[in-house]
Scaffold this motif. Structure first.
Motif, mmCIF file in Angstrom:
data_model
loop_
_atom_site.group_PDB
_atom_site.id
_atom_site.type_symbol
_atom_site.label_atom_id
_atom_site.label_comp_id
_atom_site.label_asym_id
_atom_site.label_seq_id
_atom_site.Cartn_x
_atom_site.Cartn_y
_atom_site.Cartn_z
ATOM 1 N N THR A 119 0.802 -1.225 0.000
ATOM 2 C CA THR A 119 0.000 0.000 0.000
ATOM 3 C C THR A 119 0.836 1.277 0.000
ATOM 4 O OG1 THR A 119 -0.150 -0.115 2.405
ATOM 5 C CG2 THR A 119 -1.973 -1.066 1.137
ATOM 6 N N SER A 120 2.083 1.177 0.355
ATOM 7 C CA SER A 120 2.916 2.373 0.422
ATOM 8 C C SER A 120 3.412 2.760 -0.961
ATOM 9 C CB SER A 120 4.126 2.129 1.335
ATOM 10 O OG SER A 120 4.962 3.258 1.316
ATOM 11 N N ILE A 121 3.362 4.065 -1.258
ATOM 12 C CA ILE A 121 3.892 4.534 -2.537
ATOM 13 C C ILE A 121 5.147 5.394 -2.325
ATOM 14 C CG2 ILE A 121 1.743 4.359 -3.824
ATOM 15 C CD1 ILE A 121 1.346 7.360 -3.404
ATOM 16 N N ARG A 122 5.737 5.261 -1.141
ATOM 17 C CA ARG A 122 7.021 5.931 -0.918
ATOM 18 C C ARG A 122 8.076 5.230 -1.768
ATOM 19 N NH1 ARG A 122 8.967 5.166 4.302
ATOM 20 N NH2 ARG A 122 7.719 3.302 4.356
ATOM 21 N N ASP A 123 8.963 6.032 -2.380
ATOM 22 C CA ASP A 123 9.976 5.464 -3.277
ATOM 23 C C ASP A 123 10.776 4.354 -2.625
ATOM 24 O OD1 ASP A 123 9.303 6.958 -5.455
ATOM 25 O OD2 ASP A 123 10.758 8.540 -5.071
ATOM 26 N N GLY A 124 11.188 4.517 -1.380
ATOM 27 C CA GLY A 124 11.985 3.505 -0.700
ATOM 28 C C GLY A 124 11.242 2.200 -0.538
ATOM 29 N N LYS A 125 9.969 2.281 -0.222
ATOM 30 C CA LYS A 125 9.156 1.078 -0.026
ATOM 31 C C LYS A 125 8.895 0.380 -1.359
ATOM 32 C CE LYS A 125 6.874 -1.544 2.822
ATOM 33 N NZ LYS A 125 7.571 -2.458 3.685
ATOM 34 N N ILE A 126 8.623 1.149 -2.390
ATOM 35 C CA ILE A 126 8.414 0.573 -3.721
ATOM 36 C C ILE A 126 9.669 -0.174 -4.157
ATOM 37 C CG2 ILE A 126 8.112 1.119 -6.177
ATOM 38 C CD1 ILE A 126 6.266 3.428 -5.297
ATOM 39 N N SER A 127 10.807 0.468 -4.027
ATOM 40 C CA SER A 127 12.083 -0.141 -4.407
ATOM 41 C C SER A 127 12.336 -1.412 -3.611
ATOM 42 C CB SER A 127 13.215 0.866 -4.197
ATOM 43 O OG SER A 127 14.448 0.273 -4.492
ATOM 44 N N HIS A 128 12.048 -1.372 -2.309
ATOM 45 C CA HIS A 128 12.234 -2.544 -1.447
ATOM 46 C C HIS A 128 11.334 -3.695 -1.890
ATOM 47 C CE1 HIS A 128 12.751 -5.015 2.120
ATOM 48 N NE2 HIS A 128 11.435 -5.091 2.196
ATOM 49 N N ASN A 129 10.053 -3.410 -2.160
ATOM 50 C CA ASN A 129 9.112 -4.457 -2.574
ATOM 51 C C ASN A 129 9.520 -5.079 -3.907
ATOM 52 O OD1 ASN A 129 7.479 -4.330 -0.319
ATOM 53 N ND2 ASN A 129 6.027 -2.917 -1.237
ATOM 54 N N ARG A 130 9.952 -4.232 -4.841
ATOM 55 C CA ARG A 130 10.382 -4.754 -6.141
ATOM 56 C C ARG A 130 11.627 -5.631 -5.981
ATOM 57 N NH1 ARG A 130 9.629 0.920 -9.452
ATOM 58 N NH2 ARG A 130 7.539 0.504 -10.285
ATOM 59 N N SER A 131 12.588 -5.144 -5.224
ATOM 60 C CA SER A 131 13.830 -5.903 -5.023
ATOM 61 C C SER A 131 13.557 -7.227 -4.325
ATOM 62 C CB SER A 131 14.839 -5.085 -4.212
ATOM 63 O OG SER A 131 15.236 -3.957 -4.940
ATOM 64 N N LYS A 132 12.693 -7.207 -3.312
ATOM 65 C CA LYS A 132 12.348 -8.440 -2.584
ATOM 66 C C LYS A 132 11.663 -9.432 -3.522
ATOM 67 C CE LYS A 132 10.642 -10.377 1.617
ATOM 68 N NZ LYS A 132 11.406 -11.579 1.492
ATOM 69 N N ALA A 133 10.769 -8.937 -4.363
ATOM 70 C CA ALA A 133 10.076 -9.812 -5.314
ATOM 71 C C ALA A 133 11.067 -10.458 -6.283
ATOM 72 C CB ALA A 133 9.022 -9.024 -6.081
ATOM 73 N N LEU A 134 12.008 -9.679 -6.785
ATOM 74 C CA LEU A 134 13.007 -10.224 -7.701
ATOM 75 C C LEU A 134 13.899 -11.235 -6.995
ATOM 76 C CD1 LEU A 134 13.952 -7.020 -9.717
ATOM 77 C CD2 LEU A 134 12.579 -8.961 -10.486
ATOM 78 N N GLU A 135 14.208 -10.964 -5.747
ATOM 79 C CA GLU A 135 15.008 -11.912 -4.950
ATOM 80 C C GLU A 135 14.255 -13.238 -4.792
ATOM 81 O OE1 GLU A 135 16.044 -12.143 -0.300
ATOM 82 O OE2 GLU A 135 16.726 -10.304 -1.278
ATOM 83 N N GLN A 136 12.959 -13.169 -4.541
ATOM 84 C CA GLN A 136 12.156 -14.384 -4.396
ATOM 85 C C GLN A 136 12.098 -15.165 -5.706
ATOM 86 O OE1 GLN A 136 9.106 -11.883 -2.086
ATOM 87 N NE2 GLN A 136 8.513 -13.974 -1.620
ATOM 88 N N ILE A 137 11.997 -14.455 -6.816
ATOM 89 C CA ILE A 137 11.967 -15.127 -8.119
ATOM 90 C C ILE A 137 13.283 -15.851 -8.371
ATOM 91 C CG2 ILE A 137 11.952 -14.719 -10.625
ATOM 92 C CD1 ILE A 137 9.781 -12.540 -10.059
ATOM 93 N N ILE A 138 14.408 -15.189 -8.150
ATOM 94 C CA ILE A 138 15.686 -15.836 -8.452
ATOM 95 C C ILE A 138 15.975 -16.978 -7.484
ATOM 96 C CG2 ILE A 138 17.324 -14.378 -7.173
ATOM 97 C CD1 ILE A 138 17.679 -15.834 -10.754
ATOM 98 N N LYS A 139 15.576 -16.850 -6.226
ATOM 99 C CA LYS A 139 15.742 -17.969 -5.286
ATOM 100 C C LYS A 139 14.934 -19.179 -5.748
ATOM 101 C CE LYS A 139 16.794 -15.685 -0.905
ATOM 102 N NZ LYS A 139 16.303 -15.394 0.445
#
Length: 197
Positions: A119-139
Motif C-alpha cells: 500500500t505504500s507509494i514511498r519510493d523507498g518502499k516501492i524499491s524494497h518491494n520490487r527488489s524483494k520480489a526479484l530476490e524471491q523469483i531468483i531464489k
C-alpha cells in the motif's frame, strides 16, 4: 510428447507433491488470486458483481468487491499449466521465501511473485518491494535449477512481479532493475499483473 507435457512430467518426477497440485487450465482467459498466502485459480469471476469463487483448501471461497487489478490475469490460446509454489499447498514448502506460483505453456515458464497488497507509494518502499520480489523469483529459479538439473525441456524462463496499480509503471527505477536482472541472471522480468501467452 510436447515440451509442456515433458516439463509437467519432469515436475511430477522430481517433486513428490507435484501430481496433486498441478492444474491444467484450458480457458482462454482466467484469473489467479492470492488468498491467505496461497495462490489459487479463480473458477468463476462475476465482473458485474465484482465477485470471485475459487477452491480453497477444504471449501469453495467467495470474495466480494474484488478489484480486477488485484488478480493476475492469464490470456492463453491453448493450454496453461498452473503450479502453486509457496504456501501450505505449494510445490516448495521451504522456510526461505520463494515466489508464489508458476504458469507455463508450450514455450515459456513464468515465475510469478504477487505483491498486490503493498500500500505504500514511498519510493523507498516501492524499491524494497520490487527488489524483494526479484530476490524471491531468483531464489525459486535456483531451487528449480538444482532440482531439475537446469532442464526446463526447452522452455524459456520469465519472471513476473505483480504490484498494485498505484506503483508507477515503466519508470526508470523498474527499468534499471529489470535490465540488471536480465544481465545478471539471463531471465527477463516484467512488472504487470497479466500474462498473454
Amino acid at each position: 510428447m510436447s515440451k509442456q507435457e515433458s516439463f509437467k512430467e519432469l515436475l511430477i518426477e522430481k517433486f513428490s507433491t507435484a501430481k496433486e497440485i498441478i492444474q491444467v487450465e484450458n480457458r482462454e482467459v482466467f484469473y489467479i488470486t492470492d488468498y491467505e498466502n496461497q495462490s489459487y485459480i479463480v473458477f468463476e469471476y462475476d465482473e458485474t458483481d465484482a465477485t470471485i469463487y475459487f477452491q480453497g483448501n477444504d471449501e469453495i471461497i467467495k470474495i466480494e468487491n474484488i478489484n480486477e487489478d488485484n488478480l493476475f490475469k492469464v490470456v492463453n490460446k491453448k493450454q496453461t499449466v498452473f503450479v502453486p509454489i509457496d504456501g501450505k499447498k505449494g510445490l516448495i514448502q521451504a522456510e526461505s521465501s520463494k515466489c508464489d506460483f508458476m504458469i507455463f505453456d508450450e514455450n515459456t515458464v513464468c515465475f510469478v511473485e504477487v505483491k498486490l497488497n503493498a500500500t505504500s507509494i514511498r519510493d523507498g518502499k516501492i524499491s524494497h518491494n520490487r527488489s524483494k520480489a526479484l530476490e524471491q523469483i531468483i531464489k525459486t529459479i535456483y531451487t528449480f535449477d538444482k532440482k531439475l538439473d537446469e532442464n526446463y525441456k526447452g522452455l524459456k524462463l520469465e519472471g513476473y512481479v505483480c504490484t498494485p496499480k498505484i506503483y508507477p509503471r515503466q519508470n526508470a527505477a523498474w527499468e534499471n532493475l529489470a535490465v540488471e536482472f536480465l544481465e545478471e541472471y539471463g531471465v527477463p522480468v516484467f512488472e504487470t499483473n497479466i500474462k498473454i501467452f
